[in-house]
Design an enzyme around this catalytic site. Structure first.
Site, PDB file in Angstrom:
ATOM      1  N   PHE A 138       0.859  -1.189   0.000  1.00 34.06           N
ATOM      2  CA  PHE A 138       0.000   0.000   0.000  1.00 34.06           C
ATOM      3  C   PHE A 138       0.889   1.231   0.000  1.00 34.06           C
ATOM      4  CE2 PHE A 138      -2.379   3.523   1.716  1.00 34.06           C
ATOM      5  CZ  PHE A 138      -3.528   3.464   0.958  1.00 34.06           C
ATOM      6  N   ASP A 223       9.121   2.424   1.837  1.00 28.98           N
ATOM      7  CA  ASP A 223       7.965   3.180   2.309  1.00 28.98           C
ATOM      8  C   ASP A 223       7.799   2.856   3.794  1.00 28.98           C
ATOM      9  OD1 ASP A 223       5.466   4.064   3.075  1.00 28.98           O
ATOM     10  OD2 ASP A 223       4.449   3.418   1.245  1.00 28.98           O
ATOM     11  N   LYS A 252       2.515   9.722   8.496  1.00 28.32           N
ATOM     12  CA  LYS A 252       1.720   9.325   9.666  1.00 28.32           C
ATOM     13  C   LYS A 252       2.179   9.908  11.020  1.00 28.32           C
ATOM     14  CE  LYS A 252      -1.030   5.739   7.771  1.00 28.32           C
ATOM     15  NZ  LYS A 252      -0.708   4.989   6.569  1.00 28.32           N
TER      16      LYS A 252
HETATM   17  C1  PLP Z   1      -0.988   5.274   5.111  1.00 28.33           C
HETATM   18  C2  PLP Z   1       0.065   4.863   4.152  1.00 28.33           C
HETATM   19  C3  PLP Z   1       0.348   5.595   2.992  1.00 28.33           C
HETATM   20  C4  PLP Z   1      -0.502   6.763   2.567  1.00 28.33           C
HETATM   21  O1  PLP Z   1      -0.424   7.820   3.446  1.00 28.33           O
HETATM   22  P1  PLP Z   1      -1.504   9.024   3.321  1.00 28.33           P
HETATM   23  O2  PLP Z   1      -1.005  10.002   4.334  1.00 28.33           O
HETATM   24  O3  PLP Z   1      -2.837   8.441   3.625  1.00 28.33           O
HETATM   25  O4  PLP Z   1      -1.421   9.536   1.941  1.00 28.33           O
HETATM   26  C5  PLP Z   1       1.394   5.198   2.202  1.00 28.33           C
HETATM   27  N1  PLP Z   1       2.146   4.137   2.518  1.00 28.33           N
HETATM   28  C6  PLP Z   1       1.909   3.395   3.615  1.00 28.33           C
HETATM   29  C7  PLP Z   1       2.809   2.230   3.927  1.00 28.33           C
HETATM   30  C8  PLP Z   1       0.855   3.724   4.460  1.00 28.33           C
HETATM   31  O5  PLP Z   1       0.605   2.962   5.527  1.00 28.33           O
END
Ligand code: PLP
Length: 402
Positions: A138, A223, A252
């Protein structure tokens, strides 16, 4: 307004992009939140790994209060003191050299994708633009990051998707090796996958991915939007693996609840961006980065990473104990305070039963219970959560040894 009134208005005026629990949270302190009817909950969702310091951490609250009366916004046409300070903190505490600030995880990944393409065009050839990502990954909801996301359900209805992404199974080196070609520019992955169902990379796999990227001249992008910043019991998840990425994205938890995103890169990759190549009006804004400085210092100075490592292990063992009592719990996985249980049963009903008893957790894909407590959580609060979860499982699954 109480819960019912708020929900009725929300359904009338807010676009229906979220499946929401029938609950409005109006106040938080530490690991506790209160709804609009005054009910109290133990929060093991933490704003989806955002409130890692607990709700309204005093140092973040004080920093925001101070900054908001001083300078809320300032253009990146000028230097911004807390932005520089946060960049310095991130660089001095990681293996990366330069930071670009934005406002969310998706934006941080967009920046990473752009930087990787720009770098590869200069270093690998004009036809190098493809980024290999993982199944069940994701990376966000913008067009490029949802395409980078290796889950078809997020793609449906949005074609045509941007070109240049290819997916391989996670923890499968042979598939990755076979997918690399002259067009490849980077490999992008979450060291511990969050939204896909809580799957951690194997150590030997990540080390081999690093070696493969070095051999092929590919950038390695981690990520760490969800798994970074202490969540896995390490300040950054890559540290457990002993593997340094060329680019890392954060968001986050970075500013203790204030919107922020960051893309960090090693000098050699960062050098591919020059003035005018990327920008964000709000990125690195004084308010967000002042909150970020306070949040990052709290993370470093209050023993929270250590707490996630030690109590994460305890929580994991308690979940495994539950899994031995309930045969429908088929797998416990994750690292630190990013944990999941695979359930062969109605995960959503378990979430609802926990909520009724004052514990917030969430579920993924209808078959994984996910636990994201704040890194400040105590052993006693973990015990409370386990006791509630056990009752909820007994109600929903109708059994359990004792
Ligand atoms: C939540 C998340 C995102 C997206 O972040 P947003 O602030 O919602 O755009 C991207 N990568 C990972 C691994 C995430 O958990």
């Amino acid at each position: 307004m109480d819960n019912a009134a708020l929900i009725a208005l929300g359904e009338k005026y807010v676009m229906r992009t979220y499946g929401r629990y029938p609950l409005a949270l109006v106040r938080g302190e530490g690991a506790r939140v209160w709804d609009a009817d005054g009910r109290e909950y133990l929060d093991f969702v933490s704003g989806l790994a955002v409130n890692s310091l607990g709700h309204c951490h005093p140092r973040v609250v004080a920093a925001v209060r101070e900054q908001v009366g001083k300078l809320i916004h300032c253009s990146n046409l000028y230097w911004i003191e807390p932005q520089v300070e946060l960049a310095q903190l991130l660089v001095e505490n990681s293996a990366l050299d330069k930071v670009f600030f934005c406002n969310s995880g998706a934006e941080a990944n967009e920046a990473a994708i752009k930087l990787a393409r720009k770098y590869a065009k200069e270093h690998r050839g004009p036809e190098s633009y493809e980024i290999i990502t993982m199944r069940r990954s994701f990376h966000g909801r913008t067009l490029a990051t949802l395409t980078a996301t290796g889950q078809e359900k997020f793609h449906r209805g949005f074609a045509p998707l941007p070109a240049g992404f290819k997916y391989v199974p996670f923890n499968d080196l042979a598939s990755l090796r076979a997918a690399v070609g002259p067009r490849t520019c980077a490999v992008m992955l979450e060291p511990v996958q969050g939204e896909g169902g809580v799957y951690a990379a194997n150590k030997d796999y990540l080390q081999a991915v690093r070696a493969l990227c070095d051999d092929e001249g590919l950038l390695l992008i981690f990520d760490e939007v969800q798994c970074g910043l202490g969540r896995t019991g390490y300040l950054f998840a890559y540290q457990y693996y002993g593997v340094e990425p060329d680019i890392m994205t954060l968001a986050k938890a970075l500013a203790g609840g204030v919107p922020i995103g960051a893309m960090l890169a090693k000098e050699k990759a960062a050098a591919a961006f020059g003035p005018g190549d990327h920008a964000s009006t709000f990125g690195g804004n004084p308010l967000a980065t002042a909150a970020g400085v306070a949040a990052f210092k709290a993370l470093l100075e209050e023993g929270l990473v250590e707490n996630a490592r030690v109590l994460g292990e305890y929580f994991y063992q308690e979940l495994e104990r539950l899994a031995r009592e309930f045969p429908q719990l088929t797998d416990v996985r994750g690292r630190g305070f990013l944990l999941g249980i695979e359930i062969d049963g109605p995960a959503d009903a378990v979430v609802a039963a926990c909520q009724e008893r004052g514990l917030l957790i969430n579920s993924l894909h209808g078959h994984v219970l996910r636990f994201l407590p704040p890194l400040t959580i105590s052993k006693d609060e973990i015990d409370q959560a386990i006791a509630i979860l056990k009752e909820a499982l007994q109600e929903v699954l109708g059994q359990g040894a004792n």
